[in-house]
Design a protein around this motif. Structure first.
Motif, PDB file in Angstrom:
ATOM      1  N   ARG A  92      33.884-104.181 -30.836  1.00  0.00           N
ATOM      2  CA  ARG A  92      33.184-105.414 -31.202  1.00  0.00           C
ATOM      3  C   ARG A  92      31.724-105.362 -30.779  1.00  0.00           C
ATOM      4  O   ARG A  92      30.839-105.828 -31.502  1.00  0.00           O
ATOM      5  CB  ARG A  92      33.879-106.629 -30.572  1.00  0.00           C
ATOM      6  CG  ARG A  92      35.160-107.049 -31.278  1.00  0.00           C
ATOM      7  CD  ARG A  92      35.549-108.469 -30.895  1.00  0.00           C
ATOM      8  NE  ARG A  92      35.855-108.587 -29.476  1.00  0.00           N
ATOM      9  CZ  ARG A  92      37.080-108.495 -28.959  1.00  0.00           C
ATOM     10  NH1 ARG A  92      38.120-108.281 -29.765  1.00  0.00           N
ATOM     11  NH2 ARG A  92      37.286-108.598 -27.676  1.00  0.00           N
ATOM     12  N   LEU A  93      31.444-104.794 -29.604  1.00  0.00           N
ATOM     13  CA  LEU A  93      30.062-104.686 -29.134  1.00  0.00           C
ATOM     14  C   LEU A  93      29.242-103.785 -30.066  1.00  0.00           C
ATOM     15  O   LEU A  93      28.102-104.108 -30.414  1.00  0.00           O
ATOM     16  CB  LEU A  93      30.029-104.129 -27.710  1.00  0.00           C
ATOM     17  CG  LEU A  93      30.523-105.044 -26.588  1.00  0.00           C
ATOM     18  CD1 LEU A  93      30.513-104.301 -25.260  1.00  0.00           C
ATOM     19  CD2 LEU A  93      29.654-106.298 -26.495  1.00  0.00           C
ATOM     20  N   PHE A  94      29.813-102.657 -30.453  1.00  0.00           N
ATOM     21  CA  PHE A  94      29.109-101.762 -31.376  1.00  0.00           C
ATOM     22  C   PHE A  94      28.812-102.476 -32.692  1.00  0.00           C
ATOM     23  O   PHE A  94      27.717-102.360 -33.243  1.00  0.00           O
ATOM     24  CB  PHE A  94      29.942-100.496 -31.635  1.00  0.00           C
ATOM     25  CG  PHE A  94      29.621 -99.355 -30.725  1.00  0.00           C
ATOM     26  CD1 PHE A  94      28.589 -98.479 -31.035  1.00  0.00           C
ATOM     27  CD2 PHE A  94      30.329 -99.149 -29.550  1.00  0.00           C
ATOM     28  CE1 PHE A  94      28.278 -97.415 -30.198  1.00  0.00           C
ATOM     29  CE2 PHE A  94      30.021 -98.094 -28.708  1.00  0.00           C
ATOM     30  CZ  PHE A  94      28.999 -97.224 -29.029  1.00  0.00           C
ATOM     31  N   SER A  95      29.780-103.200 -33.198  1.00  0.00           N
ATOM     32  CA  SER A  95      29.601-103.887 -34.467  1.00  0.00           C
ATOM     33  C   SER A  95      28.553-104.991 -34.365  1.00  0.00           C
ATOM     34  O   SER A  95      27.675-105.105 -35.229  1.00  0.00           O
ATOM     35  CB  SER A  95      30.933-104.486 -34.930  1.00  0.00           C
ATOM     36  OG  SER A  95      30.774-105.201 -36.133  1.00  0.00           O
ATOM     37  N   ALA A  96      28.605-105.774 -33.296  1.00  0.00           N
ATOM     38  CA  ALA A  96      27.707-106.918 -33.160  1.00  0.00           C
ATOM     39  C   ALA A  96      26.265-106.499 -32.895  1.00  0.00           C
ATOM     40  O   ALA A  96      25.328-107.102 -33.431  1.00  0.00           O
ATOM     41  CB  ALA A  96      28.198-107.829 -32.034  1.00  0.00           C
ATOM     42  N   GLU A  97      26.061-105.470 -32.065  1.00  0.00           N
ATOM     43  CA  GLU A  97      24.701-105.117 -31.652  1.00  0.00           C
ATOM     44  C   GLU A  97      24.098-103.952 -32.437  1.00  0.00           C
ATOM     45  O   GLU A  97      22.875-103.883 -32.595  1.00  0.00           O
ATOM     46  CB  GLU A  97      24.683-104.796 -30.154  1.00  0.00           C
ATOM     47  CG  GLU A  97      25.035-105.990 -29.280  1.00  0.00           C
ATOM     48  CD  GLU A  97      24.619-105.792 -27.833  1.00  0.00           C
ATOM     49  OE1 GLU A  97      23.595-105.117 -27.606  1.00  0.00           O
ATOM     50  OE2 GLU A  97      25.320-106.305 -26.944  1.00  0.00           O
TER      51      GLU A  97
END
Length: 346
Positions: free
Chosen positions: A246-251
């Protein structure tokens, strides 16, 4: 055979090669039986100063032209300064007369500012593709293509891609045989292998805001050859694999696996640029085998790592190895593609 009228719209600061390159293709085609008339116009009818400092005379003001194919050159001022209203007005005026609209390199910004690329697919120089997409969100930018055709509008990437595009237009107008003869005469490819990504600068990564994600990306960039599975990276920073994804996708707008692949690909390109072998580059970048590196190279860049290495590691020929001019190799044993979209990214 009817004369096909090609007009180049020029302006102060235009790239000289954006005009002279495509013009030479059309002129060479004329020596082989084509009938292109070439004219040059500025919005005011006054001469313009080119990017190399020379003054380019023009035949007329844009309003006085009759044209079949309109070619809009590019230039650095188009991405650093407001585009003059007289330039966009001239393009709109000539578009109503032209059967075919073409832009070279950053000339696509003129077309977009004139409202002519709305809802169209287009490309431009890789360095400015993101800017074009941000400035004109209604344009579907294809940053990897060397040139794109969409409903009678043709856009090309960096300056030499404009020469490729001109050759493809000759092929459309007069067939593959004449276009192939032009390519041989000018010592160029009928269809250049690969897209723009093979020419682009190294990946510039955004700095993640989240400390855990920053630690992960820093590690991947520093040591791309480590395992770097999503599970192992998540354990390293004490989060779940799902949360890390999720962090990779969001940022960063990607997945951990795709990010690792991009970093490894850039590392392999740098090693090949430095003269390392394909096998050594594959191992050091974390791909494991030359075949895996070859598969990723072809999928992402449209060329093999061996061809990339040969193209970018030196500008001189090996005197021990006879070489054939590129134009003589250019698709002479293959049927020229009818598509104007190149595979895959100047």
């Amino acid at each position: 055979m009817a004369v096909h009228r090609v007009a180049f719209l020029v302006f102060d600061g235009m790239k000289m090669l954006d005009v002279s390159g495509p013009a030479e293709v059309f002129a060479e085609a004329n020596t082989l039986g084509a009938r292109y008339s070439l004219r040059y116009a500025s919005p005011s009818g006054e001469p313009v100063r080119t990017s190399i400092g020379t003054r380019l005379p023009v035949d007329s003001a844009a309003a006085d032209l009759d044209v079949d194919t309109l070619v809009v050159s590019g230039g650095d001022p188009l991405v650093t300064e407001p585009i003059p209203s007289e330039l966009t007005a001239a393009v709109r005026h000539l578009r109503a007369r032209a059967h075919r609209l073409v832009s070279i390199c950053t000339g696509s910004f003129v077309l977009a500012a004139a409202g002519l690329l709305s809802g169209h697919r287009a490309t431009t120089h890789w360095r400015h593709a993101q800017l074009l997409a941000r400035a004109y969100p209604d344009v579907h930018v294809e940053p990897d293509s060397l040139f794109v055709e969409d409903r009678g509008i043709f856009t090309s990437a960096g300056v030499t891609a404009g020469i490729d595009l001109a050759l493809s237009l000759v092929e459309r107008d007069h067939g593959a045989d004449l276009a192939r003869d032009v390519a041989r005469s000018l010592v160029m490819f009928m269809q250049r292998p690969g897209g723009q990504s093979q020419f682009s600068a190294p990946l510039k990564m955004s700095v993640p805001r989240t400390p855990a994600l920053r630690s992960v990306t820093d590690l991947i960039a520093a040591q791309p050859a480590l395992e770097h599975s999503t599970d192992s990276l998540a354990v390293l920073v004490g989060v779940s694999p799902r949360h890390l994804t999720r962090l990779f996708s969001a940022e960063l707008g990607t997945t951990p696996a795709r990010f690792v692949e991009r970093v490894r690909l850039e590392h392999a390109k740098a090693l090949l640029d430095a003269g390392h072998s394909v096998a050594a580059s594959a191992r050091a970048a974390g791909f494991g085998s030359p075949e895996t590196l070859r598969r990723i190279f072809v999928a992402r860049l449209g060329v093999s790592p061996g061809h990339y290495r040969a193209r970018f590691t030196a500008t001189h020929s090996d005197p021990r190895r006879p070489r054939t001019p590129a134009g003589d190799r250019s698709r002479t044993d293959r049927t020229p593609s009818a598509s104007l979209r190149c595979p895959g990214t100047n």
